[in-house]
Design a protein around this motif. Structure first.
Motif, PDB file in Angstrom:
ATOM      1  N   SER A 114      32.597  30.047  10.461  1.00 59.04           N
ATOM      2  CA  SER A 114      32.214  28.626  10.486  1.00 59.04           C
ATOM      3  C   SER A 114      33.378  27.804  11.030  1.00 59.04           C
ATOM      4  CB  SER A 114      31.864  28.152   9.075  1.00 59.04           C
ATOM      5  OG  SER A 114      33.033  28.092   8.276  1.00 59.04           O
ATOM      6  N   ASP A 115      33.060  26.637  11.577  1.00 59.94           N
ATOM      7  CA  ASP A 115      34.099  25.733  12.080  1.00 59.94           C
ATOM      8  C   ASP A 115      35.096  25.400  10.975  1.00 59.94           C
ATOM      9  OD1 ASP A 115      32.986  25.689  14.618  1.00 59.94           O
ATOM     10  OD2 ASP A 115      31.849  23.843  14.252  1.00 59.94           O
ATOM     11  N   GLU A 116      34.599  25.265   9.743  1.00 60.18           N
ATOM     12  CA  GLU A 116      35.463  24.945   8.610  1.00 60.18           C
ATOM     13  C   GLU A 116      36.447  26.079   8.331  1.00 60.18           C
ATOM     14  OE1 GLU A 116      32.017  24.784   8.444  1.00 60.18           O
ATOM     15  OE2 GLU A 116      31.929  22.607   8.729  1.00 60.18           O
ATOM     16  N   MET A 117      35.968  27.328   8.369  1.00 61.54           N
ATOM     17  CA  MET A 117      36.849  28.478   8.133  1.00 61.54           C
ATOM     18  C   MET A 117      37.906  28.587   9.232  1.00 61.54           C
ATOM     19  SD  MET A 117      34.390  31.538   6.727  1.00 61.54           S
ATOM     20  CE  MET A 117      35.744  32.703   6.631  1.00 61.54           C
ATOM     21  N   ILE A 118      37.485  28.359  10.467  1.00 61.29           N
ATOM     22  CA  ILE A 118      38.423  28.437  11.593  1.00 61.29           C
ATOM     23  C   ILE A 118      39.489  27.352  11.452  1.00 61.29           C
ATOM     24  CG2 ILE A 118      38.663  28.203  14.099  1.00 61.29           C
ATOM     25  CD1 ILE A 118      35.784  29.435  14.262  1.00 61.29           C
ATOM     26  N   GLN A 119      39.077  26.143  11.097  1.00 58.02           N
ATOM     27  CA  GLN A 119      40.039  25.062  10.926  1.00 58.02           C
ATOM     28  C   GLN A 119      40.995  25.351   9.781  1.00 58.02           C
ATOM     29  OE1 GLN A 119      40.455  22.481  13.176  1.00 58.02           O
ATOM     30  NE2 GLN A 119      42.383  22.475  12.043  1.00 58.02           N
ATOM     31  N   GLN A 120      40.493  25.923   8.689  1.00 57.67           N
ATOM     32  CA  GLN A 120      41.366  26.299   7.564  1.00 57.67           C
ATOM     33  C   GLN A 120      42.411  27.314   8.010  1.00 57.67           C
ATOM     34  OE1 GLN A 120      38.687  27.687   4.519  1.00 57.67           O
ATOM     35  NE2 GLN A 120      38.235  25.632   3.770  1.00 57.67           N
ATOM     36  N   MET A 121      42.011  28.283   8.806  1.00 57.47           N
ATOM     37  CA  MET A 121      42.946  29.294   9.294  1.00 57.47           C
ATOM     38  C   MET A 121      43.973  28.652  10.228  1.00 57.47           C
ATOM     39  SD  MET A 121      43.950  32.452   9.241  1.00 57.47           S
ATOM     40  CE  MET A 121      42.676  33.632   8.841  1.00 57.47           C
ATOM     41  N   LYS A 122      43.520  27.772  11.117  1.00 58.13           N
ATOM     42  CA  LYS A 122      44.449  27.085  12.017  1.00 58.13           C
ATOM     43  C   LYS A 122      45.436  26.224  11.225  1.00 58.13           C
ATOM     44  CE  LYS A 122      41.599  26.965  16.163  1.00 58.13           C
ATOM     45  NZ  LYS A 122      40.891  26.121  17.142  1.00 58.13           N
ATOM     46  N   ASP A 123      44.952  25.545  10.206  1.00 56.48           N
ATOM     47  CA  ASP A 123      45.829  24.725   9.356  1.00 56.48           C
ATOM     48  C   ASP A 123      46.849  25.602   8.637  1.00 56.48           C
ATOM     49  OD1 ASP A 123      44.387  22.499  10.163  1.00 56.48           O
ATOM     50  OD2 ASP A 123      43.260  22.325   8.278  1.00 56.48           O
ATOM     51  N   SER A 124      46.407  26.745   8.149  1.00 60.53           N
ATOM     52  CA  SER A 124      47.293  27.673   7.453  1.00 60.53           C
ATOM     53  C   SER A 124      48.375  28.191   8.397  1.00 60.53           C
ATOM     54  CB  SER A 124      46.476  28.829   6.874  1.00 60.53           C
ATOM     55  OG  SER A 124      47.307  29.781   6.282  1.00 60.53           O
ATOM     56  N   LEU A 125      47.988  28.545   9.618  1.00 58.32           N
ATOM     57  CA  LEU A 125      48.954  29.022  10.602  1.00 58.32           C
ATOM     58  C   LEU A 125      49.929  27.917  10.993  1.00 58.32           C
ATOM     59  CD1 LEU A 125      46.640  31.223  12.843  1.00 58.32           C
ATOM     60  CD2 LEU A 125      48.400  32.019  11.248  1.00 58.32           C
ATOM     61  N   ALA A 126      49.428  26.675  11.111  1.00 56.49           N
ATOM     62  CA  ALA A 126      50.302  25.533  11.428  1.00 56.49           C
ATOM     63  C   ALA A 126      51.319  25.316  10.313  1.00 56.49           C
ATOM     64  CB  ALA A 126      49.471  24.275  11.663  1.00 56.49           C
ATOM     65  N   GLN A 127      50.895  25.481   9.073  1.00 53.56           N
ATOM     66  CA  GLN A 127      51.805  25.333   7.933  1.00 53.56           C
ATOM     67  C   GLN A 127      52.882  26.422   7.968  1.00 53.56           C
ATOM     68  OE1 GLN A 127      51.945  22.886   5.635  1.00 53.56           O
ATOM     69  NE2 GLN A 127      53.746  23.852   4.734  1.00 53.56           N
ATOM     70  N   LEU A 128      52.474  27.655   8.237  1.00 56.45           N
ATOM     71  CA  LEU A 128      53.441  28.743   8.347  1.00 56.45           C
ATOM     72  C   LEU A 128      54.443  28.474   9.471  1.00 56.45           C
ATOM     73  CD1 LEU A 128      51.196  31.914   7.885  1.00 56.45           C
ATOM     74  CD2 LEU A 128      52.935  31.051   6.293  1.00 56.45           C
TER      75      LEU A 128
END
Length: 138
Positions: A114-128
Motif C-alpha cells: 500500500s502507499d501507506e506502507m511504502i511511505q512508512q518504509m521511506k520515512d524509516s529509511l530517511a530517519q536511519l
C-alpha cells in the motif's frame, strides 16, 4: 564471493527496479545505487517476491515499478546489508554479485504494498539516514 560450487540458493531470482529492461539485457554493477549517492560495486537480487517488491517500490525515479526474473551469470554471495545486520540467516534470500544478471522475463502481475506502507518504509529509511545508520556495505 562464494564460488559457483557452493549453491546458496537455486532461485528463481528476482530484481525489483524502475528501470525499463528487456529479455536478454544484462544488469551489471557500477551504476548509481538506488539507495546511496554513489556507484554500486554489486548488483543485488533476491529469491523472494516480497524483497523484490520492496526493491521496485523503493527504487529511485518516477517510472513504473518493475520486477524482473533474472539469472546470475557468475558467483554471488549473501547480501551482508541484510543477512548480517537485519535478518540473520538470510530469510529474505537476498544476494549480490559483481557479475551480471541476465533478464529472463518480466513479472507482469504482482500486488504492490500500500502507499501507506511504502511511505512508512521511506520515512524509516530517511530517519536511519539522518542518524547516519543507513550505511550500505558495498
Amino acid at each position: 564471493m562464494t564460488g559457483q560450487t557452493e549453491v546458496l540458493d537455486r532461485g528463481p531470482f528476482l530484481h525489483g527496479t524502475k528501470a525499463v529492461l528487456h529479455v536478454g539485457d544484462r544488469l551489471t554493477p557500477d551504476y548509481q545505487s538506488n539507495y546511496q549517492e554513489k556507484r554500486s560495486n554489486h548488483i543485488y537480487f533476491t529469491a523472494t517476491l516480497e524483497a523484490a517488491k520492496w526493491g521496485a517500490e523503493l527504487a529511485k525515479g518516477d517510472g513504473k515499478e518493475r520486477i524482473y526474473l533474472v539469472e546470475p551469470l557468475g558467483p554471488f554471495e549473501n547480501d551482508p546489508n541484510l543477512t548480517n545486520q537485519r535478518f540473520p540467516g538470510n530469510p529474505t534470500r537476498s544476494y549480490r554479485s559483481k557479475e551480471p544478471l541476465l533478464i529472463v522475463a518480466e513479472l507482469s502481475v504482482w500486488e504492490r504494498h500500500s502507499d501507506e506502507m511504502i511511505q512508512q518504509m521511506k520515512d524509516s529509511l530517511a530517519q536511519l539516514t539522518a542518524e547516519g545508520k543507513n550505511v550500505i556495505l558495498d
